[in-house]
Write an enzyme that holds these catalytic residues in place. Structure first.
Site, mmCIF file in Angstrom:
data_model
loop_
_atom_site.group_PDB
_atom_site.id
_atom_site.type_symbol
_atom_site.label_atom_id
_atom_site.label_comp_id
_atom_site.label_asym_id
_atom_site.label_seq_id
_atom_site.Cartn_x
_atom_site.Cartn_y
_atom_site.Cartn_z
ATOM 1 C CG HIS A 163 -2.057 0.964 1.065
ATOM 2 N ND1 HIS A 163 -1.940 2.299 1.364
ATOM 3 C CD2 HIS A 163 -3.314 0.777 0.594
ATOM 4 C CE1 HIS A 163 -3.091 2.892 1.091
ATOM 5 N NE2 HIS A 163 -3.941 1.998 0.617
ATOM 6 C CG ASP A 213 -8.581 -4.083 -3.066
ATOM 7 O OD1 ASP A 213 -9.766 -3.899 -2.738
ATOM 8 O OD2 ASP A 213 -7.895 -3.229 -3.659
HETATM 9 N N1 CMC Z 1 4.207 -7.656 -4.943
HETATM 10 C C1 CMC Z 1 5.569 -7.653 -5.066
HETATM 11 N N2 CMC Z 1 6.344 -6.573 -4.873
HETATM 12 C C2 CMC Z 1 5.749 -5.435 -4.533
HETATM 13 C C3 CMC Z 1 4.341 -5.347 -4.379
HETATM 14 C C4 CMC Z 1 3.563 -6.513 -4.590
HETATM 15 N N3 CMC Z 1 2.249 -6.476 -4.455
HETATM 16 N N4 CMC Z 1 4.016 -4.083 -4.042
HETATM 17 C C5 CMC Z 1 5.150 -3.402 -3.999
HETATM 18 N N5 CMC Z 1 6.202 -4.207 -4.283
HETATM 19 C C6 CMC Z 1 7.633 -3.850 -4.273
HETATM 20 C C7 CMC Z 1 8.007 -3.036 -5.501
HETATM 21 O O1 CMC Z 1 8.438 -3.887 -6.544
HETATM 22 C C8 CMC Z 1 9.101 -2.158 -4.949
HETATM 23 O O2 CMC Z 1 10.267 -2.954 -4.831
HETATM 24 P P1 CMC Z 1 11.737 -2.274 -5.031
HETATM 25 O O3 CMC Z 1 11.865 -1.274 -3.927
HETATM 26 O O4 CMC Z 1 12.686 -3.415 -4.926
HETATM 27 O O5 CMC Z 1 11.698 -1.643 -6.395
HETATM 28 C C9 CMC Z 1 8.639 -1.840 -3.527
HETATM 29 O O6 CMC Z 1 7.828 -2.969 -3.155
HETATM 30 C C10 CMC Z 1 7.816 -0.559 -3.411
HETATM 31 O O7 CMC Z 1 6.732 -0.644 -4.333
HETATM 32 P P2 CMC Z 1 6.118 0.604 -5.104
HETATM 33 O O8 CMC Z 1 5.385 0.101 -6.311
HETATM 34 O O9 CMC Z 1 7.182 1.639 -5.306
HETATM 35 O O10 CMC Z 1 5.114 1.150 -4.020
HETATM 36 P P3 CMC Z 1 3.930 2.130 -4.312
HETATM 37 O O11 CMC Z 1 3.637 2.814 -3.043
HETATM 38 O O12 CMC Z 1 4.210 2.973 -5.501
HETATM 39 O O13 CMC Z 1 2.724 1.146 -4.724
HETATM 40 C C11 CMC Z 1 0.895 -0.328 -4.627
HETATM 41 C C12 CMC Z 1 1.728 0.730 -3.888
HETATM 42 C C13 CMC Z 1 -0.375 -0.609 -3.845
HETATM 43 C C14 CMC Z 1 0.492 0.212 -6.010
HETATM 44 C C15 CMC Z 1 1.751 -1.608 -4.787
HETATM 45 O O14 CMC Z 1 2.084 -2.117 -3.514
HETATM 46 C C16 CMC Z 1 1.044 -2.681 -5.609
HETATM 47 O O15 CMC Z 1 1.156 -2.678 -6.844
HETATM 48 N N6 CMC Z 1 0.297 -3.638 -4.952
HETATM 49 C C17 CMC Z 1 -0.472 -4.626 -5.669
HETATM 50 C C18 CMC Z 1 -1.786 -4.016 -6.152
HETATM 51 C C19 CMC Z 1 -2.765 -3.808 -5.017
HETATM 52 O O16 CMC Z 1 -3.004 -4.688 -4.206
HETATM 53 N N7 CMC Z 1 -3.402 -2.617 -5.026
HETATM 54 C C20 CMC Z 1 -4.462 -2.285 -4.047
HETATM 55 C C21 CMC Z 1 -4.060 -1.175 -3.116
HETATM 56 S S1 CMC Z 1 -5.196 -1.037 -1.724
HETATM 57 C C22 CMC Z 1 -6.704 -0.574 -2.447
HETATM 58 C C23 CMC Z 1 -6.732 0.847 -2.850
HETATM 59 O O17 CMC Z 1 -7.102 1.684 -2.006
HETATM 60 O O18 CMC Z 1 -6.409 1.143 -3.997
#
Ligand code: CMC
Length: 429
Positions: free
Chosen positions: A307, A364
């Site tokens: 998140h 989710d």
């Molecule tokens: N599986 C594997 N690796 C992950 C995941 C995941 N679900 N989420 C983040 N990471 C890793 C990412 O690869 C990165 O690694 P590194 O630092 O080595 O490059 C690190 O964790 C930080 O990730 P980020 O994408 O920079 O983090 P963010 O804050 O931009 O993204 C997120 C947050 C929710 C988009 C992301 O965690 C994600 O894609 N999760 C899966 C989709 C999901 O479940 N979304 C629902 C969010 S809750 C409902 C809502 O309110 O939207």
């Protein structure tokens, strides 16, 4: 502590005031940045460090796992309130009295009719259309059927728009699903509660009486409350920024629905269930999928994990996990998908990759298990999220307009070509 932040740029120091929220969060007020620095801007892709507004609706502390609507904790609201009370709270700032709640509900019901011509638009969609695309289009189409734009200076006009969309939106939600499944379109039952009515509108068969299952009603009520608002997330920011151009409420909501659709945001609930089904079909080897999620050369992500704001746990996920257990136990369902979800969670919680990056199950991760138990098709999961988020979007739109926020218009650092003289067709070779 100093109440100023100092920025040194090209050897010159500039001071910026500090803004403090009611929960002591601090922000550096850079409103004067361009004018006093001669044009410098900040760059913050994804707005990870940028506050777009001051808001009095939702507080969340990602480190401590706190979520509150208008000061009330999500745990208490999920346990003690119903969705309509929470909708009123989000939009108007206080829990309603019995009288206010009754009036709110009865006004919503009085608008729960959608122009029959909307059916023609619905008819034009192929059955294969994703319900989120259909819902976004129909919500936008409501503007055409209710053309007078909201006079935001009139509390009555604002109130009417709010009860209108609160009344019509569940009808659109139900029609989106019914159309896809070839069921006749229905206008609901005004003798029922808001959530009961939604469920009946979705599931009632034309040849049968529909009897609501209280387990479903309670579960959906709770899920909608948990989705009610989440401060400046992607779809809410979209609603606010579209509304900041003074586009109408319905048009702004339609844009919010499109933003919610994406799998990194609300679309994750559908993606989670599809991922879990995929793991099951592939023999249930959760370790294999954990490895894929960690492999930087593999685009696979563990959907429902991570998140932007919660870096400890998502308080909504805790409540939903318990609710999923409860619903399945009450219904006497043993769902292997739930077992796979729990297995993945257990592995992720002790896996260094996930621990180091503070990746925990989000809202989710378990919601799809409940929707599935209720018989809601997986492509409708994000639509249910939208139904829950509706009052939050409305509250944020209203707040943005009443605070007379300026039009949202970020800047950029241009990285394209410098000036070059035009070349005629002949000169281009
Ligand atoms: N599986 C594997 N690796 C992950 C995941 C995941 N679900 N989420 C983040 N990471 C890793 C990412 O690869 C990165 O690694 P590194 O630092 O080595 O490059 C690190 O964790 C930080 O990730 P980020 O994408 O920079 O983090 P963010 O804050 O931009 O993204 C997120 C947050 C929710 C988009 C992301 O965690 C994600 O894609 N999760 C899966 C989709 C999901 O479940 N979304 C629902 C969010 S809750 C409902 C809502 O309110 O939207």
């Amino acid at each position: 502590m100093s109440d100023k932040a100092i920025l040194e740029l090209h050897g010159q120091k500039h001071e910026f005031p500090i803004i403090k929220g009611t929960e002591d969060e601090i922000g550096i007020d850079i409103k004067s940045l361009r004018s006093i620095t001669g044009g410098a801007i900040t760059i913050d892709p994804g707005f990870k460090n940028t506050g777009a507004c001051e808001s009095g609706i939702t507080f969340l502390d990602g480190e401590k796992g706190i979520l509150r609507y208008r000061g009330y904790s999500i745990e208490e609201l999920a346990e003690k309130a119903d969705f309509l009370e929470v909708a009123f709270l989000l939009i108007y700032g206080e829990l309603p009295t019995k009288e206010e709640l009754d009036k709110f509900h009865s006004d919503i019901k009085s608008y729960a009719v959608v122009d029959d011509d909307i059916k023609k638009i619905l008819d034009a969609f192929p059955k294969s259309a994703h319900p989120m695309g259909v819902l976004s289009s129909l919500t936008s189409a409501l503007t055409a059927f209710n053309p007078s734009s909201v006079d935001v200076s009139s509390p009555d006009a604002m109130y009417n728009s709010i009860v209108k969309i609160m009344g019509k939106f569940p009808v659109l939600v139900a029609w989106t699903m019914r159309k896809k499944h070839g069921l006749p379109l229905d206008y609901g039952d005004s003798s029922l509660g808001y959530v009961e009515n939604v469920i009946k509108m979705m599931f009632k068969k034309p040849h049968e009486e529909y009897v609501n299952n209280p387990i479903f009603v309670n579960a959906l009520d709770k899920l909608l409350i948990l989705h009610g608002d989440h401060e400046q997330n992607c779809s809410t920011s979209t609603v606010r920024i579209v509304g900041s151009s003074h586009a109408g409420l319905f048009a702004s909501l339609s844009a919010g629905i499109s933003a919610l659709w994406g799998p990194l945001h609300g679309g994750a609930n559908q993606a989670v269930l599809e991922m879990l089904k995929g793991i099951q079909a592939d023999g249930g080897d959760t370790k294999k999928y954990m490895a894929k999620a960690k492999d930087k050369n593999d685009p696979f992500r563990l959907m429902g994990f991570g998140h932007r704001v919660y870096k400890n746990f998502d308080p909504r996920a805790k409540i939903i996990k318990a609710a999923a257990d409860e619903v399945l136990a009450d219904l006497g369902i043993e769902d292997p998908i739930l077992e796979i979800a729990k297995g993945l969670e257990q592995e992720a919680l002790k896996d260094e990759y996930f621990v180091k990056r503070k990746l925990y199950p989000n809202v989710d991760f378990y919601s799809g298990v409940i929707y599935r138990a209720m018989g809601i098709p997986s492509d409708m999961f994000t639509v249910m999220f939208a139904l829950g988020r509706l009052p939050g979007w409305i509250a944020q739109w209203v707040e943005m307009r009443l605070r007379k926020e300026p039009i949202g218009r970020p800047r950029q650092i241009y990285i394209g070509e410098n000036y070059r003289p035009f070349k005629t067709l002949e000169e281009r070779g």
